[in-house]
Scaffold this active site. Structure first.
Site, short mmCIF file in Angstrom:
data_model
loop_
_atom_site.label_atom_id
_atom_site.label_comp_id
_atom_site.label_asym_id
_atom_site.label_seq_id
_atom_site.Cartn_x
_atom_site.Cartn_y
_atom_site.Cartn_z
N ASN A 406 2.95 -49.27 57.29
CA ASN A 406 4.09 -50.10 56.88
C ASN A 406 4.02 -50.42 55.40
O ASN A 406 4.78 -49.88 54.60
CB ASN A 406 4.16 -51.38 57.71
CG ASN A 406 5.41 -52.19 57.43
OD1 ASN A 406 6.49 -51.63 57.32
ND2 ASN A 406 5.27 -53.50 57.29
N ASP A 407 3.11 -51.29 55.00
CA ASP A 407 3.08 -51.77 53.62
C ASP A 407 2.79 -50.67 52.61
O ASP A 407 3.35 -50.69 51.50
CB ASP A 407 2.03 -52.87 53.48
CG ASP A 407 2.30 -54.02 54.42
OD1 ASP A 407 3.49 -54.27 54.70
OD2 ASP A 407 1.35 -54.66 54.89
N ILE A 408 1.93 -49.70 52.95
CA ILE A 408 1.52 -48.71 51.96
C ILE A 408 2.61 -47.68 51.68
O ILE A 408 2.47 -46.86 50.77
CB ILE A 408 0.23 -47.99 52.41
CG1 ILE A 408 0.45 -47.22 53.70
CG2 ILE A 408 -0.91 -48.98 52.54
CD1 ILE A 408 -0.74 -46.35 54.10
#
Length: 478
Positions: A406-408
């Site tokens: 998600n974040d990366i």
């Protein structure tokens, strides 16, 4: 056994630990490095048990055996997805051990003072005998050493317990602070510093107790104030704290090996934390102070909808593609899909397609988490690339496959200044011609941050358990 043998054994053990740390930097040398560490630790324990001041063999052997059995049971049962929690738990034990050793050292100083008054100091043995030979200045230095060891150990203990809770889902992953925020941490630190002055002047055990309580609070509040997206850095930083706690206690006990090993762990953990902070565009100081993981304003609204695709659609696109980049994340670890990913890679490469992996420095919940999983699944090392090596290749790539990340891969890091991950370097997979995201559902995931990537026109959502989805896909690819 005399001091010379113990010192020589400690030197050899220290060299083995250095070789172990150096070997862990590469996947090919990691197995050998682990054995260096095992042999070094066995030698260190053996030399300590037979060295000067040794005693209580029965209890020592019972405790070592008990610890070994518990460690074996934990190592046999723990899944790769639970490794971050296990590491946090180990850090907590190191911190608590430092606290206990510091208090015991203070008790021994009191016993030595009583023995001197009674004229029986010459009968003391072991650590107490070493204390009896110290001058007033040396005793003050010893108090500072054990005070710092207890303080760092206490911060490490409660911080690691909270980190374990966040990683295991037992504590909310959101950044949470008590009213007053950093002022509370600063106040507790000032009280601890005043306790040091009090302790140096009086030797009062109460000063150490109050400082310990303040340190427990600081560790708790620091880590509670850090959001789930930044937990990989937290785990690395706590590793550094545990090393410095061990080094401080090493000074207190006059144990050279503890000092060396503590410094190695502390410095390597700090360096790794710095590297990870740089990869996330975070301030190293803000990590230490627990000052990140929150937002500065309302997040940008995401427009559009998530468009689903089935295994047939993904297979058709892969059959037409020439180049593929796979981005693994924590979702792959949870689903234990690394073997299916490896088989997919093998089949696509067998068709003459270029397949590579893009690894973000903080993918998963532990540094190197994805590298270990892929190595376990026999994915060739040479096609597993770091973010800096592969990020520029996305525009010329036909398909990017995101598996449980998600974040990366979140473009909000670049586009939304109010995002909790604003400024964080990410894998720019949305620049590929097509993006397929393997994801369980439409939730925001562990960190709770919405991802605009899922709503882009060239993105298709491949919903379902990663392992099951990939197995369906494998049946369609020859």
């Amino acid at each position: 056994m005399d001091l010379g043998f113990t010192t020589a054994a400690y030197v050899v053990a220290a060299i083995l630990f250095i070789l172990s740390l150096g070997g862990l930097s590469g996947q090919e040398s990691a197995k050998r490095a682990v054995w260096y560490g095992i042999v070094g630790m066995a030698l260190a324990v053996f030399a300590t048990l037979i060295g000067p001041g040794s005693g209580l063999w029965f209890f020592s052997i019972i405790l070592i055996a008990g610890g070994g059995i518990i460690g074996y049971m934990l190592a046999s049962r723990v899944e790769m997805t639970q490794m971050p929690e296990l590491v946090a738990g180990m850090h907590a034990l190191v911190g608590l051990a430092a606290v206990f050793v510091g208090f015991i050292a203070d008790f021994e100083m009191g016993n030595v003072a009583i023995a001197k008054e009674a004229g029986t100091a010459k009968d003391l043995t072991g650590f107490a005998a070493l204390i009896a030979k110290k001058s007033a200045i040396e005793l003050s230095i010893l108090r500072v050493e054990l005070f710092l060891g207890v303080f760092i150990g206490a911060v490490t203990f409660t911080g690691s317990v909270i980190a374990y809770g966040k990683l295991s889902g037992k504590v909310t992953s959101a950044a949470t602070k008590l009213p007053g925020g950093h002022a509370l941490n600063a106040g507790a630190a000032i009280i601890a510093a005043l306790c040091l002055i009090w302790y140096l002047q009086s030797g009062s055990l109460l000063a150490v107790v109050i400082m310990t309580l303040m340190a427990f609070f600081i560790g708790f509040h620091l880590i509670m104030g850090i959001g789930g997206a930044d937990m990989p850095v937290v785990v690395s930083m706590l590793n550094s704290y545990s090393g410095w706690a061990a080094a401080a206690i090493g000074f207190s006990l006059g144990n050279d090996l503890l000092i060396v090993v503590g410094a190695l762990v502390g410095s390597s953990g700090a360096i790794l934390s710095y590297i990870m902070c740089k990869a996330m565009n975070r301030s190293f100081v803000s990590v230490i102070l627990g000052g990140f993981g929150g937002t500065s304003g309302p997040a940008m609204e995401v427009e559009g909808e998530q468009i689903a695709i089935d295994a047939d659609g993904v297979a058709a696109a892969l059959n037409d593609a020439d180049s593929v980049i796979i981005i693994p994340g924590y979702g792959m670890a949870v689903a234990q899909a690394q073997q299916a990913v490896s088989e997919l890679t093998k089949r696509l490469r067998g068709q003459g397609k270029e397949v590579r992996f893009a690894i973000h420095p903080v993918a998963g919940r532990l540094p190197g988490h994805m590298n270990v999983l892929l190595a376990e699944a026999k994915v060739p090392y040479d096609i597993v690339l770091e973010m800096d090596e592969i990020n520029e290749d996305f525009p010329s790539t036909d398909i990017a496959i995101v598996i449980g990340s998600n974040d990366i891969v979140n473009p909000a890091a670049q586009d939304d200044p109010n995002s909790p991950i604003a400024g964080m370097p990410v894998l720019e997979c949305w620049k590929s011609k097509q993006v397929f995201v393997s994801k369980r559902g439409q939730g925001t995931g562990y960190s709770g941050i919405e991802n605009p990537l899922f709503f882009k026109e060239n993105t298709r959502m491949f919903y379902g358990d990663a392992k099951e989805s990939l197995n369906k896909l494998l049946a369609l690819i020859n």
